[in-house]
Motif scaffolding. Structure first.
Motif, mmCIF file in Angstrom:
data_model
loop_
_atom_site.group_PDB
_atom_site.id
_atom_site.type_symbol
_atom_site.label_atom_id
_atom_site.label_comp_id
_atom_site.label_asym_id
_atom_site.label_seq_id
_atom_site.Cartn_x
_atom_site.Cartn_y
_atom_site.Cartn_z
ATOM 1 N N UNK A 68 0.795 -1.240 0.000
ATOM 2 C CA UNK A 68 0.000 0.000 0.000
ATOM 3 C C UNK A 68 0.822 1.282 0.000
ATOM 4 N N UNK A 69 1.966 1.268 0.685
ATOM 5 C CA UNK A 69 2.709 2.522 0.878
ATOM 6 C C UNK A 69 4.215 2.307 0.847
ATOM 7 N N UNK A 70 4.918 3.434 0.576
ATOM 8 C CA UNK A 70 6.367 3.518 0.826
ATOM 9 C C UNK A 70 6.527 4.532 1.952
ATOM 10 N N UNK A 71 7.164 4.084 3.044
ATOM 11 C CA UNK A 71 7.360 4.968 4.201
ATOM 12 C C UNK A 71 8.840 5.316 4.286
ATOM 13 N N UNK A 72 9.117 6.613 4.328
ATOM 14 C CA UNK A 72 10.490 7.112 4.232
ATOM 15 C C UNK A 72 10.842 7.830 5.530
ATOM 16 N N UNK A 73 11.863 7.343 6.230
ATOM 17 C CA UNK A 73 12.272 7.946 7.493
ATOM 18 C C UNK A 73 12.954 9.296 7.296
ATOM 19 N N UNK A 90 7.570 -0.167 -6.200
ATOM 20 C CA UNK A 90 6.219 0.157 -5.712
ATOM 21 C C UNK A 90 5.747 1.512 -6.233
ATOM 22 N N UNK A 91 6.644 2.495 -6.229
ATOM 23 C CA UNK A 91 6.287 3.871 -6.618
ATOM 24 C C UNK A 91 7.391 4.412 -7.533
ATOM 25 N N UNK A 174 0.976 3.844 -2.758
ATOM 26 C CA UNK A 174 1.231 3.145 -4.027
ATOM 27 C C UNK A 174 0.034 3.382 -4.956
ATOM 28 N N UNK A 175 0.249 3.833 -6.207
ATOM 29 C CA UNK A 175 -0.875 4.045 -7.129
ATOM 30 C C UNK A 175 -1.576 2.727 -7.443
ATOM 31 N N UNK A 176 -2.851 2.789 -7.851
ATOM 32 C CA UNK A 176 -3.575 1.542 -8.157
ATOM 33 C C UNK A 176 -2.940 0.763 -9.307
ATOM 34 N N UNK A 177 -3.197 -0.547 -9.349
ATOM 35 C CA UNK A 177 -2.684 -1.377 -10.456
ATOM 36 C C UNK A 177 -3.160 -0.789 -11.778
#
Ligand SMILES: Cc1cc2nc3c(=O)[nH]c(=O)nc-3n(C[C@H](O)[C@H](O)[C@H](O)COP(=O)(O)OP(=O)(O)OC[C@H]3O[C@@H](n4cnc5c(N)ncnc54)[C@H](O)[C@@H]3O)c2cc1C
Length: 282
Positions: A68-73, A90-91, A174-177
């Motif tokens: 669902x997401x990319x999480x960036x610290x 993913x993105x 993340x954008x939809x398929x």
């Protein structure tokens, strides 16, 4: 040029950093990559009495990817995210945008979260966060909150970060398929801030195509525009793009370009980004 005198703080944990920020309030600035703050201080455009250097705080340098997401610290450098294969898978828009941020030496030090907090109206990553319905996670000694991108950018170089808060991460959805993305821009020299830049996502899942763009350099902050009706019949309708974009942007004259030229760039670049994103979605 040398910066004005300041007191240097080097907390070893997030909790220590939050204590220091809570005690100093608006007198203090967080030092991340220093690629925006230090030049501003050297030019005497910023003069914080205290710098809170978070570069030695563990646990802030992770890139986490799920479906669902990319999480960036907070301490993930632009270059680390640019070359992170999981994040790219993913993105892809993250790499497409990051390769346009400044030069490699600056990307080796500057942080993606720092760029979001800094909120330059011509910066690439705020547009990506807005386009992908992202959030920024802020912590203070009193708790934590997630701020949606649409509420985070409040003006030129202004973001919804309180003086006692540390931005600990940013999350990109993340954008939809069936989606394709693109980031295109025009700057005076390679590595300069863009006169105009456009991030686009075109989604061709089940049913009708949808398309959104986020523009930089043409208003006080990133501007999100739904341009689905300009791609409704499977091609990019230039007149529809112009109509939809024109009412959303508010470019200004400055030493780099006239407002009219920026408006022209916005039309051309939105079309270009939609073509590229559409081809990638196909
Ligand atoms: C020559 C040059 C060209 C550049 N070109 C571009 C470009 O084309 N596109 C672009 O997007 N950027 C560009 N930049 C800026 C670069 O991307 C910076 O890295 C970025 O804007 C700021 O990140 P930083 O980690 O260096 O933040 P810093 O400079 O350390 O901090 C910037 C601001 O954000 C605050 N801050 C930083 N991190 C946090 C945090 N975690 N929590 C709370 N506050 C925080 C600081 O207190 C400060 O106010 C350029 C910089 C230079 C020097």
């Amino acid at each position: 040029m040398k910066p004005p005198a300041f007191r240097y703080h080097r907390p070893g944990t997030v909790e220590d950093a939050l204590d220091v920020l809570g005690g100093l309030g608006a007198e203090a600035k967080v030092l991340a990559g220093g690629q925006s703050l230090v030049p501003l201080m050297s030019m005497r455009l910023a003069a914080p009495a205290h710098l809170v250097d978070v570069n030695h705080v563990p646990g802030l340098d992770a890139v986490e990817v799920d479906e669902n997401v990319v999480r960036v610290g907070a301490l993930v450098r632009h270059s680390a995210l640019e070359h992170h294969e999981g994040a790219y898978g993913a993105v892809p828009l993250l790499r497409q945008a990051l390769r346009l941020v400044a030069h490699p030496t600056i990307r080796n030090r500057g942080t993606t979260v720092g760029s979001l907090v800094h909120g330059d109206p011509a910066a690439e990553l705020p547009a990506v966060l807005l386009l992908l319905d992202g959030t920024v996670t802020l912590r203070s000694a009193h708790g934590s909150r997630n701020v949606a991108a649409e509420d985070f950018f409040t003006g030129p170089m202004q973001t919804d970060v309180r003086p006692d808060e540390l931005a600990v991460a940013a999350t990109f959805r993340v954008p939809p398929a069936g989606s394709g993305t693109s980031f295109v821009e025009v700057s005076r020299r390679h590595g300069d801030y863009a006169m105009c830049g456009v991030a686009a996502v075109v989604s061709r899942g089940a049913g009708r195509a949808t398309a959104r763009v986020a523009l930089v350099g043409v208003a006080d902050g990133p501007v999100l525009v739904d341009v689905s009706e300009a791609v409704a019949d499977g091609r990019v309708d230039g007149d529809a793009v112009t109509g939809l974009v024109d009412v959303a942007i508010d470019p200004a004259d400055d030493i780099h370009a006239t407002a009219d030229y920026r408006r022209h760039l916005a039309h051309v670049l939105v079309e270009r980004a939609l073509h590229e994103a559409g081809d990638r979605a196909a």
